[in-house]
Design an enzyme around this catalytic site. Structure first.
Site, PDB file in Angstrom:
ATOM      1  N   GLY A 159      -2.541  44.840   6.594  1.00 20.88           N
ATOM      2  CA  GLY A 159      -1.649  45.983   6.854  1.00 20.88           C
ATOM      3  C   GLY A 159      -2.343  47.078   7.645  1.00 20.88           C
ATOM      4  O   GLY A 159      -2.256  48.256   7.299  1.00 20.88           O
ATOM      5  N   ARG A 171      -0.887  50.291  11.175  1.00 22.57           N
ATOM      6  CA  ARG A 171      -0.652  51.745  11.190  1.00 22.57           C
ATOM      7  C   ARG A 171      -1.214  52.357   9.899  1.00 22.57           C
ATOM      8  O   ARG A 171      -1.755  51.641   9.045  1.00 22.57           O
ATOM      9  CB  ARG A 171       0.851  52.058  11.316  1.00 22.57           C
ATOM     10  CG  ARG A 171       1.685  51.463  10.218  1.00 22.57           C
ATOM     11  CD  ARG A 171       3.153  51.852  10.364  1.00 22.57           C
ATOM     12  NE  ARG A 171       3.887  51.385   9.200  1.00 22.57           N
ATOM     13  CZ  ARG A 171       4.503  50.217   9.120  1.00 22.57           C
ATOM     14  NH1 ARG A 171       4.487  49.393  10.159  1.00 22.57           N
ATOM     15  NH2 ARG A 171       5.138  49.871   8.018  1.00 22.57           N
ATOM     16  N   ASN A 203      -5.014  46.186   1.816  1.00 22.08           N
ATOM     17  CA  ASN A 203      -4.338  47.477   1.991  1.00 22.08           C
ATOM     18  C   ASN A 203      -2.814  47.356   2.135  1.00 22.08           C
ATOM     19  O   ASN A 203      -2.097  48.306   1.835  1.00 22.08           O
ATOM     20  CB  ASN A 203      -4.925  48.170   3.232  1.00 22.08           C
ATOM     21  CG  ASN A 203      -4.080  49.315   3.709  1.00 22.08           C
ATOM     22  OD1 ASN A 203      -4.145  50.421   3.184  1.00 22.08           O
ATOM     23  ND2 ASN A 203      -3.224  49.060   4.704  1.00 22.08           N
ATOM     24  N   TYR A 262       6.636  49.928  -7.953  1.00 21.99           N
ATOM     25  CA  TYR A 262       5.406  50.292  -7.232  1.00 21.99           C
ATOM     26  C   TYR A 262       4.274  50.580  -8.226  1.00 21.99           C
ATOM     27  O   TYR A 262       3.148  50.106  -8.063  1.00 21.99           O
ATOM     28  CB  TYR A 262       5.714  51.522  -6.364  1.00 21.99           C
ATOM     29  CG  TYR A 262       4.600  51.963  -5.450  1.00 21.99           C
ATOM     30  CD1 TYR A 262       4.316  51.263  -4.272  1.00 21.99           C
ATOM     31  CD2 TYR A 262       3.835  53.091  -5.743  1.00 21.99           C
ATOM     32  CE1 TYR A 262       3.305  51.685  -3.423  1.00 21.99           C
ATOM     33  CE2 TYR A 262       2.826  53.516  -4.900  1.00 21.99           C
ATOM     34  CZ  TYR A 262       2.565  52.814  -3.740  1.00 21.99           C
ATOM     35  OH  TYR A 262       1.560  53.234  -2.894  1.00 21.99           O
ATOM     36  N   LYS A 290       0.736  48.581  -8.551  1.00 16.05           N
ATOM     37  CA  LYS A 290      -0.540  49.253  -8.299  1.00 16.05           C
ATOM     38  C   LYS A 290      -1.419  49.262  -9.549  1.00 16.05           C
ATOM     39  O   LYS A 290      -2.647  49.222  -9.452  1.00 16.05           O
ATOM     40  CB  LYS A 290      -0.294  50.671  -7.776  1.00 16.05           C
ATOM     41  CG  LYS A 290       0.374  50.692  -6.388  1.00 16.05           C
ATOM     42  CD  LYS A 290      -0.513  50.052  -5.345  1.00 16.05           C
ATOM     43  CE  LYS A 290       0.022  50.146  -3.927  1.00 16.05           C
ATOM     44  NZ  LYS A 290      -0.872  49.550  -2.939  1.00 16.05           N
TER      45      LYS A 290
HETATM   46  P1  NDP Z   1       2.369  52.221   5.975  1.00 17.06           P
HETATM   47  O1  NDP Z   1       3.777  51.948   5.611  1.00 17.06           O
HETATM   48  O2  NDP Z   1       2.058  53.282   6.956  1.00 17.06           O
HETATM   49  O3  NDP Z   1       1.657  50.854   6.458  1.00 17.06           O
HETATM   50  C1  NDP Z   1       1.782  49.683   5.690  1.00 17.06           C
HETATM   51  C2  NDP Z   1       1.078  48.551   6.397  1.00 17.06           C
HETATM   52  O4  NDP Z   1       1.285  47.352   5.620  1.00 17.06           O
HETATM   53  C3  NDP Z   1       1.622  48.283   7.775  1.00 17.06           C
HETATM   54  O5  NDP Z   1       0.547  47.939   8.632  1.00 17.06           O
HETATM   55  C4  NDP Z   1       2.537  47.074   7.574  1.00 17.06           C
HETATM   56  O6  NDP Z   1       2.588  46.347   8.774  1.00 17.06           O
HETATM   57  C5  NDP Z   1       1.777  46.334   6.476  1.00 17.06           C
HETATM   58  N1  NDP Z   1       2.597  45.393   5.712  1.00 17.06           N
HETATM   59  C6  NDP Z   1       3.734  45.609   5.025  1.00 17.06           C
HETATM   60  N2  NDP Z   1       4.187  44.467   4.475  1.00 17.06           N
HETATM   61  C7  NDP Z   1       3.294  43.504   4.812  1.00 17.06           C
HETATM   62  C8  NDP Z   1       3.201  42.097   4.571  1.00 17.06           C
HETATM   63  N3  NDP Z   1       4.118  41.444   3.839  1.00 17.06           N
HETATM   64  N4  NDP Z   1       2.149  41.416   5.090  1.00 17.06           N
HETATM   65  C9  NDP Z   1       1.222  42.058   5.841  1.00 17.06           C
HETATM   66  N5  NDP Z   1       1.254  43.366   6.112  1.00 17.06           N
HETATM   67  C10 NDP Z   1       2.288  44.074   5.607  1.00 17.06           C
HETATM   68  O7  NDP Z   1       1.612  52.494   4.586  1.00 17.06           O
HETATM   69  P2  NDP Z   1       0.382  53.463   4.230  1.00 17.06           P
HETATM   70  O8  NDP Z   1      -0.630  53.420   5.284  1.00 17.06           O
HETATM   71  O9  NDP Z   1       0.925  54.747   3.771  1.00 17.06           O
HETATM   72  O10 NDP Z   1      -0.169  52.714   2.916  1.00 17.06           O
HETATM   73  C11 NDP Z   1      -1.213  51.762   2.970  1.00 17.06           C
HETATM   74  C12 NDP Z   1      -1.590  51.375   1.551  1.00 17.06           C
HETATM   75  O11 NDP Z   1      -1.983  52.554   0.829  1.00 17.06           O
HETATM   76  C13 NDP Z   1      -0.428  50.756   0.759  1.00 17.06           C
HETATM   77  O12 NDP Z   1      -0.942  49.755  -0.095  1.00 17.06           O
HETATM   78  C14 NDP Z   1       0.073  51.938  -0.073  1.00 17.06           C
HETATM   79  O13 NDP Z   1       0.714  51.512  -1.231  1.00 17.06           O
HETATM   80  C15 NDP Z   1      -1.230  52.662  -0.358  1.00 17.06           C
HETATM   81  N6  NDP Z   1      -1.061  54.059  -0.702  1.00 17.06           N
HETATM   82  C16 NDP Z   1      -0.480  54.934   0.183  1.00 17.06           C
HETATM   83  C17 NDP Z   1      -0.347  56.268  -0.163  1.00 17.06           C
HETATM   84  C18 NDP Z   1       0.250  57.272   0.767  1.00 17.06           C
HETATM   85  O14 NDP Z   1       0.400  58.409   0.333  1.00 17.06           O
HETATM   86  N7  NDP Z   1       0.574  56.946   1.995  1.00 17.06           N
HETATM   87  C19 NDP Z   1      -0.770  56.752  -1.486  1.00 17.06           C
HETATM   88  C20 NDP Z   1      -1.343  55.740  -2.327  1.00 17.06           C
HETATM   89  C21 NDP Z   1      -1.479  54.455  -1.936  1.00 17.06           C
HETATM   90  P3  NDP Z   1       3.885  45.506   9.253  1.00 17.06           P
HETATM   91  O15 NDP Z   1       5.086  46.319   8.898  1.00 17.06           O
HETATM   92  O16 NDP Z   1       3.659  45.256  10.703  1.00 17.06           O
HETATM   93  O17 NDP Z   1       3.784  44.239   8.472  1.00 17.06           O
END
Ligand code: NDP
Length: 250
Positions: free
Chosen positions: A12, A15, A89, A158, A162
C-alpha cells in the site's frame, strides 16, 4: 545511507503513509518495492523515486489475494535475491455503527487489514528465514492504529483488524525470534493523509482536542519510527507496538 543494499517491501505504498515510508527508506539507500492494487499508480511512484536518483521497483499487488502475493514476491526475489524489510501498511476503512455495519464491510476490512498482513508475512517470512540461515536479520513492521488500542465509535471492524495485528505481531515475533528476525507494530494516531482528509471539520477539531501534542501527525512522523525499528539500534526490540499518536493513547 543507513539502508544501502537493503530491499524493503512496503504494501500500500502508492500514496499516504506507505508512500512516505518507502520514500524514507529509499532516501537512506534501500531499494524500495512499491505495491498497491493499481499497477499504474505504483509505477508512477516508482518513476518519481527513480527520477530523484533513488532505487525503486513497483508491482500491482492485492494483499488479499495469496496467489497474487506469492507471484509478486517471487518476481521480487528473482530480481533482488532477498527481502530484508517488510512493512505491512496496506489498509482501508469502511466505517459504520455496529448495528448498521454490513457483513460485507466487516469482511472487506478484515481481509485487507488483517488477512493481508498474514498473507504477506507468511510468504515473505519464508524468504527471510532462508536468508537468516546465512546470517541475515529480517525486519517486519506492521502498521496497526491507536484505534486498535483505544477503540472508536463507528470503527468496530477497523478496531478489530488493528487489534488483531497487535496480537499477530506478538505471536510471530516469538516464532521468528530464534532466527533474529524482529516483528514490531507501529500504531499511528490521526495522520494527515487521504484517509483522514475525509473527516468533517468538527470531527477533526474534536480529535485535535484529544491530542496532547496539539497537532495531527504527518506520514514522516510514522516513517521515521519505521526506519528506527528496521535499524541496528532496534536489534533488541521485538513484539512491541510503538504509538505514534501525539500522546492520544496516554
Ligand atoms: P491511504 O488510503 O492513503 O492509502 C492506503 C494504501 O493501501 C494505498 O496505497 C492503497 O493503494 C493500498 N491498498 C488498499 N487496499 C489494498 C489491497 N487490497 N492490496 C494492496 N494495497 C491496498 O491510507 P493511509 O496512508 O492513511 O494509511 C496507511 C496505513 O496506516 C493503513 O494501514 C491505515 O489503517 C494506517 N493508519 C492510518 C492512519 C491515518 O490517520 N491516516 C492512522 C492509523 C493507522 P491502492 O488503492 O492502489 O490499492
Amino acid at each position: 545511507m543507513k539502508f544501502e543494499d537493503r530491499v524493503v517491501v512496503v504494501t500500500g505504498s502508492t500514496r499516504g503513509i506507505g508512500r512516505e515510508i518507502a520514500h524514507a527508506f529509499a532516501r537512506e539507500g534501500a531499494a524500495a518495492i512499491i505495491l498497491g492494487r493499481s499497477a499504474a499508480a505504483a509505477a508512477e511512484v516508482r518513476d518519481e523515486f527513480v527520477r530523484k536518483g533513488l532505487k525503486a521497483e513497483s508491482f500491482g499487488c492485492d494483499v488479499t489475494n495469496p496467489e497474487n502475493v506469492h507471484e509478486i514476491v517471487n518476481k521480487i526475489l528473482d530480481k533482488y535475491k532477498s527481502i530484508d524489510i517488510l512493512v505491512n501498511n496496506a489498509g482501508i476503512t469502511k466505517d459504520n455503527l455496529l448495528l448498521r455495519m454490513s457483513v460485507n464491510d466487516w469482511d472487506e476490512v478484515m481481509n485487507v487489514n488483517l488477512k493481508g498482513v498474514f498473507n504477506c508475512t507468511r510468504i515473505i517470512a519464508k524468504a527471510m528465514l532462508k536468508a537468516a540461515a546465512k546470517g541475515a536479520s529480517g525486519r517486519i513492521i506492521n502498521i496497526s492504529s491507536i484505534i486498535g488500542i483505544m477503540g472508536n465509535v463507528g470503527q468496530s471492524n477497523y478496531a478489530a483488524s488493528k487489534a488483531g495485528i497487535i496480537g499477530f505481531t506478538k505471536a510471530v515475533a516469538r516464532e521468528l525470534a530464534p532466527r533474529q528476525i524482529t516483528v514490531n507494530a507501529v500504531a499511528p494516531g490521526y495522520i494527515q493523509t487521504d484517509m483522514t482528509a475525509r473527516l468533517k471539520e468538527d470531527t477533526r477539531n474534536a480529535i485535535l482536542n484529544n491530542v496532547p501534542l496539539g497537532r495531527l501527525g504527518t506520514a514522516t512522523d510514522v516513517a521515521s519510527v519505521c526506519l528506527f525499528l528496521a535499524s541496528p539500534e532496534a536489534d533488541y526490540i521485538t513484539g512491541q507496538t510503538l504509538c505514534v499518536d501525539g500522546g492520544m493513547a496516554i
